[in-house]
Design a protein around this motif. Structure first.
Motif, PDB file in Angstrom:
ATOM      1  N   ASP A 448       1.414   8.388  -1.659  1.00  0.00           N
ATOM      2  CA  ASP A 448       1.871   7.385  -0.693  1.00  0.00           C
ATOM      3  C   ASP A 448       0.687   6.737   0.031  1.00  0.00           C
ATOM      4  OD1 ASP A 448       4.672   7.756  -1.154  1.00  0.00           O
ATOM      5  OD2 ASP A 448       4.540   9.625  -0.029  1.00  0.00           O
ATOM      6  N   LYS A 449      -0.358   7.523   0.280  1.00  0.00           N
ATOM      7  CA  LYS A 449      -1.561   6.953   0.896  1.00  0.00           C
ATOM      8  C   LYS A 449      -2.143   5.866   0.005  1.00  0.00           C
ATOM      9  CE  LYS A 449      -6.262   8.148   2.415  1.00  0.00           C
ATOM     10  NZ  LYS A 449      -7.247   9.257   2.561  1.00  0.00           N
ATOM     11  N   PHE A 450      -2.180   6.129  -1.304  1.00  0.00           N
ATOM     12  CA  PHE A 450      -2.718   5.116  -2.203  1.00  0.00           C
ATOM     13  C   PHE A 450      -1.843   3.867  -2.224  1.00  0.00           C
ATOM     14  CE2 PHE A 450      -2.686   2.957  -6.289  1.00  0.00           C
ATOM     15  CZ  PHE A 450      -4.004   2.539  -6.342  1.00  0.00           C
ATOM     16  N   LEU A 451      -0.536   4.033  -2.196  1.00  0.00           N
ATOM     17  CA  LEU A 451       0.344   2.864  -2.209  1.00  0.00           C
ATOM     18  C   LEU A 451       0.061   1.959  -1.010  1.00  0.00           C
ATOM     19  CD1 LEU A 451       3.787   4.341  -3.360  1.00  0.00           C
ATOM     20  CD2 LEU A 451       2.040   3.173  -4.720  1.00  0.00           C
ATOM     21  N   GLY A 452      -0.249   2.551   0.134  1.00  0.00           N
ATOM     22  CA  GLY A 452      -0.608   1.750   1.301  1.00  0.00           C
ATOM     23  C   GLY A 452      -1.912   1.003   1.087  1.00  0.00           C
ATOM     24  N   GLN A 453      -2.900   1.670   0.494  1.00  0.00           N
ATOM     25  CA  GLN A 453      -4.166   1.005   0.197  1.00  0.00           C
ATOM     26  C   GLN A 453      -3.958  -0.141  -0.791  1.00  0.00           C
ATOM     27  OE1 GLN A 453      -6.374   4.356  -1.282  1.00  0.00           O
ATOM     28  NE2 GLN A 453      -7.178   4.917   0.731  1.00  0.00           N
ATOM     29  N   ARG A 454      -3.149   0.104  -1.797  1.00  0.00           N
ATOM     30  CA  ARG A 454      -2.918  -0.921  -2.809  1.00  0.00           C
ATOM     31  C   ARG A 454      -2.295  -2.165  -2.202  1.00  0.00           C
ATOM     32  NH1 ARG A 454      -0.145  -3.900  -5.006  1.00  0.00           N
ATOM     33  NH2 ARG A 454       1.652  -3.264  -3.777  1.00  0.00           N
ATOM     34  N   SER A 455      -1.319  -1.993  -1.342  1.00  0.00           N
ATOM     35  CA  SER A 455      -0.662  -3.135  -0.700  1.00  0.00           C
ATOM     36  C   SER A 455      -1.633  -3.929   0.158  1.00  0.00           C
ATOM     37  CB  SER A 455       0.517  -2.653   0.148  1.00  0.00           C
ATOM     38  OG  SER A 455       1.500  -2.049  -0.648  1.00  0.00           O
ATOM     39  N   SER A 456      -2.578  -3.250   0.780  1.00  0.00           N
ATOM     40  CA  SER A 456      -3.545  -3.925   1.643  1.00  0.00           C
ATOM     41  C   SER A 456      -4.494  -4.811   0.841  1.00  0.00           C
ATOM     42  CB  SER A 456      -4.334  -2.883   2.436  1.00  0.00           C
ATOM     43  OG  SER A 456      -5.369  -3.481   3.171  1.00  0.00           O
ATOM     44  N   TYR A 457      -4.964  -4.319  -0.307  1.00  0.00           N
ATOM     45  CA  TYR A 457      -5.946  -5.063  -1.102  1.00  0.00           C
ATOM     46  C   TYR A 457      -5.295  -6.034  -2.088  1.00  0.00           C
ATOM     47  CZ  TYR A 457      -9.899  -2.330   0.597  1.00  0.00           C
ATOM     48  OH  TYR A 457     -10.866  -1.767   1.390  1.00  0.00           O
ATOM     49  N   ASP A 458      -4.049  -5.797  -2.449  1.00  0.00           N
ATOM     50  CA  ASP A 458      -3.383  -6.643  -3.447  1.00  0.00           C
ATOM     51  C   ASP A 458      -1.939  -6.898  -3.012  1.00  0.00           C
ATOM     52  OD1 ASP A 458      -2.735  -8.024  -5.769  1.00  0.00           O
ATOM     53  OD2 ASP A 458      -2.359  -6.191  -6.926  1.00  0.00           O
ATOM     54  N   PRO A 459      -1.735  -7.720  -1.976  1.00  0.00           N
ATOM     55  CA  PRO A 459      -0.392  -7.891  -1.404  1.00  0.00           C
ATOM     56  C   PRO A 459       0.614  -8.504  -2.374  1.00  0.00           C
ATOM     57  CG  PRO A 459      -1.947  -9.484  -0.471  1.00  0.00           C
ATOM     58  CD  PRO A 459      -2.758  -8.489  -1.230  1.00  0.00           C
ATOM     59  N   ALA A 460       0.156  -9.277  -3.343  1.00  0.00           N
ATOM     60  CA  ALA A 460       1.075  -9.905  -4.302  1.00  0.00           C
ATOM     61  C   ALA A 460       1.247  -9.076  -5.572  1.00  0.00           C
ATOM     62  CB  ALA A 460       0.579 -11.306  -4.666  1.00  0.00           C
ATOM     63  N   ALA A 461       0.644  -7.898  -5.612  1.00  0.00           N
ATOM     64  CA  ALA A 461       0.769  -6.986  -6.763  1.00  0.00           C
ATOM     65  C   ALA A 461       0.322  -7.633  -8.070  1.00  0.00           C
ATOM     66  CB  ALA A 461       2.199  -6.458  -6.888  1.00  0.00           C
ATOM     67  N   LEU A 462      -0.768  -8.419  -8.009  1.00  0.00           N
ATOM     68  CA  LEU A 462      -1.292  -9.043  -9.227  1.00  0.00           C
ATOM     69  C   LEU A 462      -1.831  -8.011 -10.210  1.00  0.00           C
ATOM     70  CD1 LEU A 462      -3.389 -12.077  -7.855  1.00  0.00           C
ATOM     71  CD2 LEU A 462      -1.130 -12.144  -8.903  1.00  0.00           C
ATOM     72  N   PHE A 463      -2.305  -6.870  -9.698  1.00  0.00           N
ATOM     73  CA  PHE A 463      -3.002  -5.906 -10.545  1.00  0.00           C
ATOM     74  C   PHE A 463      -2.153  -4.690 -10.910  1.00  0.00           C
ATOM     75  CE2 PHE A 463      -6.489  -7.899  -8.006  1.00  0.00           C
ATOM     76  CZ  PHE A 463      -7.138  -8.527  -9.054  1.00  0.00           C
ATOM     77  N   VAL A 464      -0.859  -4.734 -10.668  1.00  0.00           N
ATOM     78  CA  VAL A 464      -0.011  -3.556 -10.883  1.00  0.00           C
ATOM     79  C   VAL A 464       0.662  -3.628 -12.256  1.00  0.00           C
ATOM     80  CG1 VAL A 464       1.924  -2.191 -10.033  1.00  0.00           C
ATOM     81  CG2 VAL A 464       0.411  -3.351  -8.412  1.00  0.00           C
ATOM     82  N   PRO A 465       0.273  -2.764 -13.215  1.00  0.00           N
ATOM     83  CA  PRO A 465       0.888  -2.786 -14.537  1.00  0.00           C
ATOM     84  C   PRO A 465       2.292  -2.183 -14.497  1.00  0.00           C
ATOM     85  CG  PRO A 465      -0.717  -1.028 -14.407  1.00  0.00           C
ATOM     86  CD  PRO A 465      -0.808  -1.786 -13.111  1.00  0.00           C
ATOM     87  N   PRO A 466       3.161  -2.610 -15.398  1.00  0.00           N
ATOM     88  CA  PRO A 466       4.534  -2.070 -15.408  1.00  0.00           C
ATOM     89  C   PRO A 466       4.586  -0.551 -15.520  1.00  0.00           C
ATOM     90  CG  PRO A 466       4.407  -4.023 -16.790  1.00  0.00           C
ATOM     91  CD  PRO A 466       3.006  -3.708 -16.380  1.00  0.00           C
TER      92      PRO A 466
END
Length: 526
Positions: A448-466
């Motif tokens: 969950d900590k990582f999910l928060g970091q991910r949202s901060s750096y990539d708010p539009a989820a451009l880098f999130v693979p399926p």
């Protein structure tokens, strides 16, 4: 930045993944086009040309490199400047891996005296995030290790280096009656700096490579040749692996011969005339850390020269290709808490005692210290990284590898009973979706900590693979006829196993479902 703005204005979705030419992918994390939704445009950033060494700083003992440089190229350049990577064995097993990929997939070596991964030795990094902003990150290992490129694109890193280091690696081959006690004795009493172990349970043997630093003037130019067995042997391997997979009842023993022969090929080789002197203990290879830490498919220059001059090494010249191209190599690595290793080994022995013949895999153990990065393989704990990679024939089609039922029971037992975390780069899709236990739960609150970091750096989820979305949502695998034979799922029905196979309960852990040949339903393994 342009893609982010377009998505905000038009609603067009994008998936962006950074990659490089010639990379090996074993799952769908790296590929932008894998399982992408119809309303999403996939964009691949080719990082291959970002492969330069930018700066050496002698005062700070650092080197700045672009993220697309391979470990092989970096190690070669460092040696030219009388430098090596920091720590002991921090480079990943495969020297063709790029520095950027190693950081974001939590790739590692093996070490008993400090970190076993390069991320721990980063001084700084440049990151382009999901909005196009550029971040200069100080000591970024805790943020980037294991992040799978989902925070943005790492373009360059500055890492600490050290004066070149010469290593003496003693190779021990012994019976495995008391493997845990033997390894504990090596760790406690040999003053070893690193240790990695290959276990062949069918033969009842193990090989340990014990690493010590030695004098820089010691004679020896050993290189890691684990991927380069003799060329005549390598040329025959594809047919032998295929014949083994077709020999369902193991009447001919092809794999026993293959594994037995592999165990006698030296993992390190010296050039003629550069062998260690008489003061070096027997069965010890000596060479620069830069050449010994990772396995390469590039021929040893000294051996190539000797071959041209008529020299012979173990009856044959080094092959221009390597083990990875001679047969289908499917990697599986899972990391368990080091305190659970003894219990895990007992369970593994119980499963493998059902083998009547030689399974097409051996087991390799590496030792990795604790990391603070949320999705690092060793996040929050010291681990033993267990590799159970499989050799199979690409010509076998939808036929499962032999002894698949043992391998599948081992994988599920390691992952679910011992909370074994799959290595992000060295595991197939079926460990990340559809296993009896969810990968997300193996990391606890750190996920969950990582999910928060991910949202901060990539708010539009451009880098999130399926595939990562599947991990987040704990989704089941998409099962289809033959998916388990293709190592894409664990079976829940016979049709998932391929021709002549059925879905049955595991030998020792009936809660895990595995694929077995029809003849094995009476519990007699081959």
């Amino acid at each position: 930045m342009a893609l982010y703005r377009d998505q905000q204005v038009t609603g067009q979705k994008y998936l962006v993944r950074a990659s490089s030419q010639g990379f090996m992918s074993h799952n769908n994390f790296s590929c932008a086009c894998a399982s992408v939704a119809a309303d999403t445009r996939a964009v691949v950033l080719d990082m291959s040309a970002l492969n330069k060494v930018l700066e050496f700083n002698d005062d700070r003992e650092t080197v700045t490199v672009q993220a697309g440089i391979t470990f092989e190229a970096l190690e070669r350049t460092l040696l030219e400047y009388d430098m090596s990577l920091p720590g002991v064995v921090v480079a990943p097993q495969l020297s063709g891996m790029t520095v950027g990929a190693a950081i974001v997939t939590s790739a590692h070596g093996s070490s008993l005296v400090g970190p076993a991964n390069i991320a721990a030795f980063l001084q700084s990094a440049l990151l382009v995030d999901g909005t196009g902003d550029i971040h200069t990150l100080d000591t970024p290992g805790e943020l980037l290790e294991g992040s799978l490129g989902m925070l943005g694109v790492v373009t360059e890193v500055t890492l600490y280096v050290q004066a070149k280091k010469k290593m003496a690696v003693r190779q021990i081959m012994s019976e495995d009656f008391d493997l845990v006690a033997d390894l504990r004795d090596i760790i406690d009493n040999s003053e070893a700096m690193a240790l990695d172990v290959t276990w062949n349970p069918t033969a009842g043997m193990y090989q340990a490579r014990v690493w010590h630093e030695t004098d820089a003037g010691a004679r020896g130019d050993a290189r890691n040749m684990a991927l380069q067995p003799p060329s005549d042997w390598l040329a025959a391997l594809p047919d032998r692996v295929h014949a083994d997979q077709m020999d369902a009842h193991d009447r001919e023993g092809h794999m026993c011969e293959i594994i037995g022969e592999m165990s006698h090929f030296p993992p390190f080789v010296h050039s003629p005339g550069q062998e260690p002197d008489e003061t070096t203990p027997p069965d010890t290879a000596v060479g620069w850390l830069n050449h010994m830490a990772s396995a390469s498919c590039t021929p040893h220059p000294g051996l190539a020269a000797a071959n041209k001059a008529g020299g012979v090494l173990h009856g044959s010249a080094p092959s221009p290709s390597c083990l990875l191209g001679a047969a289908k190599w499917t990697p599986y690595e899972l990391a368990i808490h080091s305190q659970d290793f003894s219990a895990w080994l007992a369970d593994a022995r119980a499963i493998l005692r059902h083998a009547r013949g030689c399974p097409p895999f051996t087991l390799t153990f590496r030792f990795v210290g604790e990391s603070d990065a949320p999705l690092a393989l060793s996040s929050g704990r010291q681990v033993v990284a267990i590799e159970l990679s499989v050799l199979s024939s690409p010509r076998a089609g939808a036929l499962p590898p032999k002894f698949a039922r043992l391998h599948e029971e081992l994988l599920q037992m390691t992952m679910c009973k011992y909370n074994g975390r799959p290595q992000w780069a060295l595991a197939t899709n079926r460990l990340f979706r559809g296993a009896p236990c969810a990968v997300r739960d193996l990391y606890g609150p750190a996920f969950d900590k990582f999910l928060g970091q991910r949202s901060s750096y990539d708010p539009a989820a451009l880098f999130v693979p399926p595939l990562f979305e599947d991990v987040v949502e704990r989704r089941e695998a998409v099962r289809y006829p033959g998916c388990a034979a293709r190592m894409d799922c664990f079976c829940t029905a016979d049709e998932h196993c391929g021709h002549g196979h059925v879905c049955v309960s595991g030998y020792e852990f009936p809660e895990y479902r595995v694929c077995a040949p029809v003849e094995q339903q009476d519990r007699h393994e081959l």
